[in-house]
Design an enzyme around this catalytic site. Structure first.
Site, short mmCIF file in Angstrom:
data_model
loop_
_atom_site.label_atom_id
_atom_site.label_comp_id
_atom_site.label_asym_id
_atom_site.label_seq_id
_atom_site.Cartn_x
_atom_site.Cartn_y
_atom_site.Cartn_z
N ASN A 177 0.83 -1.21 0.00
CA ASN A 177 0.00 0.00 0.00
C ASN A 177 0.86 1.26 0.00
O ASN A 177 1.84 1.34 0.75
CB ASN A 177 -0.90 0.02 1.25
CG ASN A 177 -1.82 -1.19 1.32
OD1 ASN A 177 -2.27 -1.70 0.30
ND2 ASN A 177 -2.10 -1.67 2.53
N HIS A 223 6.38 -1.32 3.05
CA HIS A 223 6.32 -2.72 3.49
C HIS A 223 5.50 -3.52 2.49
O HIS A 223 4.53 -3.04 1.93
CB HIS A 223 5.73 -2.85 4.90
CG HIS A 223 4.48 -2.07 5.11
ND1 HIS A 223 4.47 -0.71 5.31
CD2 HIS A 223 3.18 -2.46 5.15
CE1 HIS A 223 3.24 -0.28 5.47
NE2 HIS A 223 2.42 -1.32 5.38
P1 AMP Z 1 -0.45 -0.91 6.18
O1 AMP Z 1 -1.92 -0.73 6.46
O2 AMP Z 1 -0.20 -1.42 4.79
O3 AMP Z 1 0.35 0.32 6.50
O4 AMP Z 1 0.01 -2.07 7.13
C1 AMP Z 1 0.69 -1.88 8.33
C2 AMP Z 1 0.86 -3.23 8.97
O5 AMP Z 1 1.84 -3.14 9.96
C3 AMP Z 1 -0.42 -3.77 9.63
O6 AMP Z 1 -0.74 -5.04 9.07
C4 AMP Z 1 -0.02 -3.88 11.10
O7 AMP Z 1 -0.60 -4.97 11.74
C5 AMP Z 1 1.50 -4.01 11.01
N1 AMP Z 1 2.22 -3.58 12.19
C6 AMP Z 1 2.11 -2.39 12.84
N2 AMP Z 1 2.97 -2.34 13.89
C7 AMP Z 1 3.65 -3.53 13.90
C8 AMP Z 1 4.66 -4.09 14.73
N3 AMP Z 1 5.16 -3.43 15.78
N4 AMP Z 1 5.12 -5.33 14.45
C9 AMP Z 1 4.62 -6.01 13.38
N5 AMP Z 1 3.66 -5.54 12.56
C10 AMP Z 1 3.18 -4.31 12.80
#
Ligand code: AMP
Ligand code: ZN
Length: 142
Positions: free
Chosen positions: A89, A102
């Site tokens: 995204n 990511h």
């Molecule tokens: P997005 O909506 O594409 O920005 O996805 C962000 C992702 O990061 C989500 O799936 C969250 O669950 C994940 N996330 C946020 N903080 C952490 C963390 N500390 N460790 C692992 N995953 C995380």
């Protein structure tokens, strides 16, 4: 391009915030998503801080996806899934919450209830041609 002091994923790269690590390369690292939308949901990130894929040099994108591609089949097989989505995204409007690039690896199985609520529509061939020409001209001039 180094780390961003306030970025949660930069803190994961440095080890300041713990994560369940999967794999590392010189340019990227992978860890379990803390709030998985499916069993085996993994994130792959560049070590350097870039907000969106458009900010990344092509070699950094290649390195990021090289690690993602290496992990994807293993992630799928590890949880006995039948398929896998690769999702990336860019921008709040596209669902990006964490401002560090990511790649989501999301193992899929039939009946898992996940679906993309993106209704397709018929487009006029003239519209497709016009947009394609615009993109092609931007590529030529970039
Ligand atoms: P997005 O909506 O594409 O920005 O996805 C962000 C992702 O990061 C989500 O799936 C969250 O669950 C994940 N996330 C946020 N903080 C952490 C963390 N500390 N460790 C692992 N995953 C995380
Ligand atoms: Zn960052």
């Amino acid at each position: 391009m180094a780390g961003d002091r306030d970025c949660i994923f930069c803190k994961i790269v440095s080890g300041e915030i713990p994560s369940v690590r999967i794999a590392e390369s010189k340019e990227a690292c992978a860890f379990m998503d803390i709030a998985p939308i499916a069993r085996g949901h993994i994130l792959v990130i560049p070590r350097d801080h870039y907000e969106t894929i458009s900010d990344m040099p092509p070699d950094a994108v290649a390195a990021l996806f090289r690690l993602a591609a290496r992990i994807a089949p293993q992630a799928q097989h590890a949880v006995g899934a039948e398929g896998l989505n690769v999702l990336q995204n860019n921008g709040r409007v596209a669902g990006q919450v964490v401002g560090h690039v990511h790649v989501h690896l999301i193992p899929r199985r039939g009946g898992d209830g996940l679906h993309w609520p993106w209704p397709a529509r018929q487009a006029a061939s003239q519209e497709l041609r016009q947009i394609a020409d615009d993109v092609i001209s931007r590529l030529t001039n970039s």
